[in-house]
Design an enzyme around this catalytic site. Structure first.
Site, PDB file in Angstrom:
ATOM      1  N   CYS A  25      11.590  19.894  26.212  1.00  0.00           N
ATOM      2  CA  CYS A  25      11.142  21.298  26.277  1.00  0.00           C
ATOM      3  C   CYS A  25      11.701  22.148  25.138  1.00  0.00           C
ATOM      4  O   CYS A  25      11.031  23.059  24.663  1.00  0.00           O
ATOM      5  CB  CYS A  25      11.564  21.934  27.598  1.00  0.00           C
ATOM      6  N   CYS A  85      43.492  42.625  35.211  1.00  0.00           N
ATOM      7  CA  CYS A  85      43.282  42.063  33.870  1.00  0.00           C
ATOM      8  C   CYS A  85      43.704  43.047  32.776  1.00  0.00           C
ATOM      9  O   CYS A  85      44.318  42.672  31.772  1.00  0.00           O
ATOM     10  CB  CYS A  85      41.811  41.712  33.679  1.00  0.00           C
ATOM     11  N   CYS A 103      47.384  43.511  31.152  1.00  0.00           N
ATOM     12  CA  CYS A 103      47.804  42.670  30.022  1.00  0.00           C
ATOM     13  C   CYS A 103      46.876  42.867  28.817  1.00  0.00           C
ATOM     14  O   CYS A 103      47.335  43.069  27.704  1.00  0.00           O
ATOM     15  CB  CYS A 103      47.787  41.191  30.416  1.00  0.00           C
ATOM     16  N   ARG A 144      39.936  28.960  32.648  1.00  0.00           N
ATOM     17  CA  ARG A 144      40.885  29.919  32.097  1.00  0.00           C
ATOM     18  C   ARG A 144      41.088  31.102  33.048  1.00  0.00           C
ATOM     19  O   ARG A 144      42.202  31.578  33.236  1.00  0.00           O
ATOM     20  CB  ARG A 144      40.410  30.421  30.718  1.00  0.00           C
ATOM     21  N   CYS A 167      44.454  32.564  34.903  1.00  0.00           N
ATOM     22  CA  CYS A 167      44.901  33.964  34.899  1.00  0.00           C
ATOM     23  C   CYS A 167      45.212  34.404  36.325  1.00  0.00           C
ATOM     24  O   CYS A 167      46.254  35.020  36.580  1.00  0.00           O
ATOM     25  CB  CYS A 167      43.826  34.879  34.310  1.00  0.00           C
TER      26      CYS A 167
END
Lengths: 160, 268
Positions: free
Chosen positions: B86, B184, B187, B225, B229
């Site tokens: 495709c 998040c 940091c 990842r 965290c």
């Protein structure tokens, strides 16, 4: 309370009520955290009622699985090539803060400044998505908090 | 209509207009990190690590890109089709496709990432079994597909059907979590460039994934990842492919702004 009141009237059921209440609160309360009193920006009294051990506190301060304070802070008297730079340098923190002020900052800095990035080391409530092995447990035990406070209080400016 | 009714309807209309403009005002227009200060994870690596990424012959991530290229043209499933049946260079080319992901799948209305698109293609067009998340084959194919967008900036849709996912991703980004009670941004917005002991904090962009990480000694997905965290702040990691992580991927793609895709990147 209503549940307890009913339970008292129906003695046979009261155990169930208490058991259910205990079951609901236990995971939230977590480990038996010792109560403490806050006076201004300080927790003046030892959590355990006894003075901490500075040498044990130094170990907990460095240990990756306990305080791991060196991740964010630096202390010039600790010989380690890697210190953090996120929090303030603590090399002489004992000269600027009292033991009570240090204790408050270790126990729950968020109560002093809501936006802080410093974790609360002696708190189990109001946290979300906590990894199961750590649920209901503070980062440090009361004894470890006292040991770390004793260590920090011992960090004084070197005499001229 | 009485005067009172007219006044009430005018107030009602005013509230409606206010609500609508309120929503518009919240739409994503401003990023916390200025474009001029944007830095890829690449900029936080040592000189040796950067050199390894820059050399396509030495970069270990290319083992997976090459394997992915082979799988891409290998027939699979009951329909006896390969991806290349495709997708050719000129028809339904996958060049630049990864830069538009995560993207809403029109059939299901779900926001999906590249890994999930590959598995949907297997299911719908090849009648092949889905590959499990973090399997070597899915990592290889994802690395190959993402590599076809290397050098392009993210350009994922964040409005329309994607908007609620974008907002959910932003909420996850800014929510404190775990025993360490950190979000998040604590940091990666407030403290990037600072030292976490031996490691310099990056801005937390996902533009190099799947990435070869020394700490893993292999290539890994962005979700791997993200799980690390979460574990780092002692939050319960979500399963691979969790909708929350895909939503977060979209928010991360948007906040990476003009940064270009680097897959396969090399990280410490």
């Amino acid at each position: 309370m209503r549940c307890l009141g009913k339970g008292m009237r129906l003695l046979g059921r009261s155990y169930w009520c208490v058991a259910i209440l205990a079951g609901l609160t236990a995971p939230l309360e977590g480990a038996d955290l010792l109560p403490y009193d806050i006076v201004e920006d300080s927790i003046p009294n030892s959590l355990t009622g006894a003075a901490g051990d500075a040498a044990a506190g130094r170990a907990a301060f460095i240990d990756r699985d306990r305080g791991h304070c060196l991740l964010c802070h630096s202390v010039s008297s600790i010989e380690d090539p890697f210190h953090g730079t996120i929090g303030p340098d603590l090399s002489a923190i004992g000269s600027s803060l009292t033991a009570g002020q240090l204790r408050f900052r270790v126990v729950d800095q968020t109560r002093l400044s809501a936006d802080t990035v410093m974790p609360a080391y002696y708190r189990v409530k109001g946290l979300r998505q906590v990894d199961p092995p750590f649920q209901g447990k503070p980062i440090l035990t009361a004894q470890e908090v006292e040991d770390v406070v004793a260590y920090l209080a011992s960090l004084k400016e070197a005499p001229e | 209509m009485t005067l009172r009714a007219v006044i009430a309807s005018l107030i009602g209309a005013g509230v409606l207009v206010f609500t609508i403009t309120g929503v518009v005002a919240q739409s994503p227009t401003e990023r916390a990190i200025d474009d001029a200060d944007l830095k890829s994870g690449y900029d936080f690596q040592s000189e040796d690590t950067r050199a390894l990424q820059d050399d396509d012959f030495a970069n270990p991530g290319f083992l997976w890109v090459d394997k992915g290229a082979a799988l891409f043209s290998e027939k699979a499933g009951k329909n006896d089709r390969a991806c290349t049946t495709c997708h050719t260079d000129t028809v339904r080319s996958i060049k630049g496709a990864a830069a538009r992901y995560p993207s809403v799948d029109e059939k299901t209305g779900q926001l999906i990432n590249i890994e999930q698109r590959i598995n949907l293609c297997r299911e719908r067009h090849q009648q092949a079994e889905p590959l499990s998340y973090e399997s070597e084959d899915l990592l290889a194919m994802t690395a190959y597909v993402a590599h076809q967008s290397r050098g392009q900036p993210f350009n994922a849709k964040t409005d329309g059907t994607a908007q609620s996912h974008f907002e959910a991703g932003r909420d996850y980004y800014y929510a404190r979590k775990g025993q360490m009670n950190l979000a998040c941004h604590h940091c990666h917005e407030w403290n990037w460039g600072q030292m976490l002991r031996g490691d310099r904090l990056s801005q937390g962009h996902g533009n190099g994934y799947p990435a070869y990480r020394f700490e893993w000694q292999t290539i890994g997905s962005l979700h791997r990842r993200l799980r690390n965290c979460d574990k780092g702040v002692r939050a319960e990691p979500l399963p691979f492919g969790a909708q929350e992580y895909v939503d977060l991927e979209l928010y991360l793609a948007w906040r990476a702004s003009r940064l270009t895709l680097e897959t396969p990147s090399v990280r410490r």
